[in-house]
Design a protein around this motif. Structure first.
Motif, PDB file in Angstrom:
ATOM      1  N   THR A   7      -1.538   5.973 -22.428  1.00 11.03           N
ATOM      2  CA  THR A   7      -1.882   4.423 -22.403  1.00 11.03           C
ATOM      3  C   THR A   7      -0.879   3.653 -22.412  1.00 11.03           C
ATOM      4  O   THR A   7       0.555   4.190 -22.045  1.00 11.03           O
ATOM      5  CB  THR A   7      -1.472   4.229 -24.236  1.00 11.03           C
ATOM      6  N   THR A   8      -1.292   2.487 -21.730  1.00  8.62           N
ATOM      7  CA  THR A   8      -0.816   1.352 -20.652  1.00  8.62           C
ATOM      8  C   THR A   8      -0.097   0.371 -21.746  1.00  8.62           C
ATOM      9  O   THR A   8      -0.715  -0.016 -21.894  1.00  8.62           O
ATOM     10  CB  THR A   8      -1.358   0.687 -19.177  1.00  8.62           C
ATOM     11  N   PHE A   9       0.965   0.110 -20.871  1.00 10.82           N
ATOM     12  CA  PHE A   9       1.858  -0.729 -21.816  1.00 10.82           C
ATOM     13  C   PHE A   9       2.156  -1.415 -21.133  1.00 10.82           C
ATOM     14  O   PHE A   9       2.411  -1.532 -19.990  1.00 10.82           O
ATOM     15  CB  PHE A   9       3.072  -0.034 -22.574  1.00 10.82           C
ATOM     16  N   ILE A  10       2.445  -2.710 -21.204  1.00 13.12           N
ATOM     17  CA  ILE A  10       3.173  -3.983 -20.377  1.00 13.12           C
ATOM     18  C   ILE A  10       4.469  -4.711 -21.251  1.00 13.12           C
ATOM     19  O   ILE A  10       4.147  -4.390 -22.461  1.00 13.12           O
ATOM     20  CB  ILE A  10       2.498  -5.270 -20.251  1.00 13.12           C
ATOM     21  N   ASN A  11       5.375  -5.698 -20.904  1.00  7.17           N
ATOM     22  CA  ASN A  11       6.711  -6.024 -20.963  1.00  7.17           C
ATOM     23  C   ASN A  11       7.266  -4.883 -22.500  1.00  7.17           C
ATOM     24  O   ASN A  11       7.902  -5.662 -22.923  1.00  7.17           O
ATOM     25  CB  ASN A  11       6.066  -6.990 -22.191  1.00  7.17           C
ATOM     26  N   MET A  12       7.623  -4.239 -21.388  1.00  6.32           N
ATOM     27  CA  MET A  12       8.746  -3.454 -21.899  1.00  6.32           C
ATOM     28  C   MET A  12       9.593  -3.443 -20.258  1.00  6.32           C
ATOM     29  O   MET A  12       9.704  -3.917 -19.004  1.00  6.32           O
ATOM     30  CB  MET A  12       8.089  -1.715 -21.375  1.00  6.32           C
ATOM     31  N   THR A  13      10.581  -2.737 -21.128  1.00  8.98           N
ATOM     32  CA  THR A  13      12.076  -2.561 -20.597  1.00  8.98           C
ATOM     33  C   THR A  13      12.530  -1.330 -20.074  1.00  8.98           C
ATOM     34  O   THR A  13      12.505  -0.092 -20.914  1.00  8.98           O
ATOM     35  CB  THR A  13      12.931  -3.496 -20.681  1.00  8.98           C
ATOM     36  N   LYS A  14      13.091  -1.079 -18.836  1.00  4.44           N
ATOM     37  CA  LYS A  14      13.452   0.671 -18.538  1.00  4.44           C
ATOM     38  C   LYS A  14      14.586   0.767 -18.037  1.00  4.44           C
ATOM     39  O   LYS A  14      15.647  -0.390 -17.634  1.00  4.44           O
ATOM     40  CB  LYS A  14      12.631   1.287 -16.964  1.00  4.44           C
ATOM     41  N   THR A  15      15.247   1.384 -19.634  1.00  3.53           N
ATOM     42  CA  THR A  15      17.193   2.192 -19.079  1.00  3.53           C
ATOM     43  C   THR A  15      17.017   3.241 -18.567  1.00  3.53           C
ATOM     44  O   THR A  15      16.561   4.680 -19.268  1.00  3.53           O
ATOM     45  CB  THR A  15      17.477   1.217 -20.584  1.00  3.53           C
ATOM     46  N   THR A  16      18.282   3.439 -18.738  1.00  8.91           N
ATOM     47  CA  THR A  16      18.571   5.102 -18.636  1.00  8.91           C
ATOM     48  C   THR A  16      19.104   5.043 -20.031  1.00  8.91           C
ATOM     49  O   THR A  16      20.282   6.575 -19.865  1.00  8.91           O
ATOM     50  CB  THR A  16      19.705   5.496 -17.163  1.00  8.91           C
ATOM     51  N   ASN A  17      19.570   4.342 -20.544  1.00  5.44           N
ATOM     52  CA  ASN A  17      20.170   4.326 -21.976  1.00  5.44           C
ATOM     53  C   ASN A  17      19.614   5.802 -22.659  1.00  5.44           C
ATOM     54  O   ASN A  17      18.554   5.834 -22.883  1.00  5.44           O
ATOM     55  CB  ASN A  17      20.333   3.451 -22.458  1.00  5.44           C
ATOM     56  N   PRO A  18      20.415   7.383 -22.958  1.00  5.67           N
ATOM     57  CA  PRO A  18      19.880   8.067 -23.711  1.00  5.67           C
ATOM     58  C   PRO A  18      19.489   7.841 -25.245  1.00  5.67           C
ATOM     59  O   PRO A  18      20.069   7.110 -25.741  1.00  5.67           O
ATOM     60  CB  PRO A  18      21.540   8.999 -23.510  1.00  5.67           C
ATOM     61  N   LYS A  54      10.800  -5.201 -25.949  1.00  4.26           N
ATOM     62  CA  LYS A  54      10.999  -6.317 -25.591  1.00  4.26           C
ATOM     63  C   LYS A  54      10.791  -6.971 -26.723  1.00  4.26           C
ATOM     64  O   LYS A  54      10.078  -7.286 -27.557  1.00  4.26           O
ATOM     65  CB  LYS A  54      11.352  -7.380 -24.552  1.00  4.26           C
ATOM     66  N   ALA A  55      12.328  -7.041 -27.892  1.00  2.72           N
ATOM     67  CA  ALA A  55      12.600  -7.819 -28.595  1.00  2.72           C
ATOM     68  C   ALA A  55      11.308  -9.363 -28.947  1.00  2.72           C
ATOM     69  O   ALA A  55      10.566  -9.147 -29.718  1.00  2.72           O
ATOM     70  CB  ALA A  55      13.803  -8.170 -29.711  1.00  2.72           C
ATOM     71  N   SER A  56      11.475 -10.161 -28.003  1.00  2.00           N
ATOM     72  CA  SER A  56      10.957 -11.515 -28.016  1.00  2.00           C
ATOM     73  C   SER A  56       9.136 -10.981 -28.475  1.00  2.00           C
ATOM     74  O   SER A  56       8.722 -11.769 -28.713  1.00  2.00           O
ATOM     75  CB  SER A  56      11.392 -11.847 -26.433  1.00  2.00           C
ATOM     76  N   ARG A  57       8.538 -10.359 -27.301  1.00  2.00           N
ATOM     77  CA  ARG A  57       7.244  -9.567 -27.112  1.00  2.00           C
ATOM     78  C   ARG A  57       7.743  -9.174 -28.982  1.00  2.00           C
ATOM     79  O   ARG A  57       6.315 -10.035 -28.837  1.00  2.00           O
ATOM     80  CB  ARG A  57       6.684  -8.646 -26.659  1.00  2.00           C
ATOM     81  N   VAL A  58       8.100  -8.116 -29.673  1.00  2.19           N
ATOM     82  CA  VAL A  58       7.869  -8.256 -31.120  1.00  2.19           C
ATOM     83  C   VAL A  58       7.752  -9.138 -31.175  1.00  2.19           C
ATOM     84  O   VAL A  58       6.355  -9.531 -32.371  1.00  2.19           O
ATOM     85  CB  VAL A  58       8.406  -6.658 -31.193  1.00  2.19           C
ATOM     86  N   ALA A  59       8.475  -9.829 -31.688  1.00  2.00           N
ATOM     87  CA  ALA A  59       8.890 -12.161 -32.262  1.00  2.00           C
ATOM     88  C   ALA A  59       7.756 -12.714 -32.178  1.00  2.00           C
ATOM     89  O   ALA A  59       6.798 -12.595 -33.359  1.00  2.00           O
ATOM     90  CB  ALA A  59      10.126 -12.062 -32.367  1.00  2.00           C
ATOM     91  N   GLU A  60       6.903 -12.506 -31.150  1.00  2.00           N
ATOM     92  CA  GLU A  60       5.501 -13.393 -30.679  1.00  2.00           C
ATOM     93  C   GLU A  60       4.852 -12.992 -31.610  1.00  2.00           C
ATOM     94  O   GLU A  60       3.889 -14.065 -31.903  1.00  2.00           O
ATOM     95  CB  GLU A  60       5.358 -13.864 -29.180  1.00  2.00           C
ATOM     96  N   THR A  61       4.283 -11.563 -31.751  1.00  2.00           N
ATOM     97  CA  THR A  61       3.873 -11.002 -32.057  1.00  2.00           C
ATOM     98  C   THR A  61       3.447 -11.039 -33.507  1.00  2.00           C
ATOM     99  O   THR A  61       1.957 -11.119 -33.521  1.00  2.00           O
ATOM    100  CB  THR A  61       3.469  -8.990 -30.521  1.00  2.00           C
ATOM    101  N   ILE A  62       4.448 -10.523 -34.243  1.00  2.00           N
ATOM    102  CA  ILE A  62       4.210 -10.681 -35.427  1.00  2.00           C
ATOM    103  C   ILE A  62       4.285 -11.958 -36.140  1.00  2.00           C
ATOM    104  O   ILE A  62       5.557 -11.855 -37.174  1.00  2.00           O
ATOM    105  CB  ILE A  62       4.883  -8.894 -35.659  1.00  2.00           C
ATOM    106  N   HIS A  63       5.121 -12.713 -35.746  1.00  2.00           N
ATOM    107  CA  HIS A  63       5.446 -14.247 -35.877  1.00  2.00           C
ATOM    108  C   HIS A  63       7.214 -13.871 -36.429  1.00  2.00           C
ATOM    109  O   HIS A  63       6.654 -14.538 -37.794  1.00  2.00           O
ATOM    110  CB  HIS A  63       4.792 -14.778 -36.980  1.00  2.00           C
ATOM    111  N   VAL A  64       7.873 -13.599 -36.098  1.00  2.00           N
ATOM    112  CA  VAL A  64       8.632 -13.061 -36.991  1.00  2.00           C
ATOM    113  C   VAL A  64       9.935 -13.312 -35.730  1.00  2.00           C
ATOM    114  O   VAL A  64      10.570 -13.512 -34.438  1.00  2.00           O
ATOM    115  CB  VAL A  64       9.661 -11.841 -37.263  1.00  2.00           C
ATOM    116  N   TYR A  65      11.265 -14.552 -35.960  1.00  2.00           N
ATOM    117  CA  TYR A  65      12.069 -14.282 -35.258  1.00  2.00           C
ATOM    118  C   TYR A  65      13.459 -14.891 -35.689  1.00  2.00           C
ATOM    119  O   TYR A  65      13.838 -14.647 -37.531  1.00  2.00           O
ATOM    120  CB  TYR A  65      12.168 -16.285 -35.109  1.00  2.00           C
ATOM    121  N   PRO A  66      14.732 -13.793 -35.247  1.00  2.00           N
ATOM    122  CA  PRO A  66      16.109 -12.829 -35.289  1.00  2.00           C
ATOM    123  C   PRO A  66      16.461 -14.825 -36.177  1.00  2.00           C
ATOM    124  O   PRO A  66      16.440 -15.469 -35.311  1.00  2.00           O
ATOM    125  CB  PRO A  66      16.741 -12.395 -34.607  1.00  2.00           C
ATOM    126  N   TYR A  67      17.363 -14.514 -36.244  1.00  2.00           N
ATOM    127  CA  TYR A  67      18.679 -15.720 -37.170  1.00  2.00           C
ATOM    128  C   TYR A  67      20.214 -14.990 -37.358  1.00  2.00           C
ATOM    129  O   TYR A  67      20.017 -14.199 -37.063  1.00  2.00           O
ATOM    130  CB  TYR A  67      18.088 -16.712 -38.552  1.00  2.00           C
TER     131      TYR A  67
END
Length: 67
Positions: A7-18, A54-67
């Motif tokens: 499955t191909t995913f976009i708008n993701m961030t790659k990290t070396t965090n374990p 990315k949190a910004s992408r999640v927020a846009e998709t489900i219409h929630v925003y952190p405060y």
């Protein structure tokens, strides 16, 4: 853009965090301006890397925003 289990995913961030199996769906935080701020949701990992949506992408998709 990355492909995980066919499955191909976009708008993701790659990290070396374990991370470990079972961490998927967990929140990724960063420390910024003297507080912890959510920056994404764990999606998957390899032997020496992990990906999070990315949190910004999640927020846009489900219409929630952190405060």
């Amino acid at each position: 853009k990355t492909t995980i289990n066919g499955t191909t995913f976009i708008n993701m961030t790659k990290t070396t965090n374990p991370i470990k199996q079972g961490d998927s769906g967990g929140i990724v935080y960063t420390y910024y301006d003297s507080k912890y701020v959510p920056c994404g949701i764990i999606k998957g990992f390899g032997t020496d890397f992990s990906f999070y949506i990315k949190a910004s992408r999640v927020a846009e998709t489900i219409h929630v925003y952190p405060y």
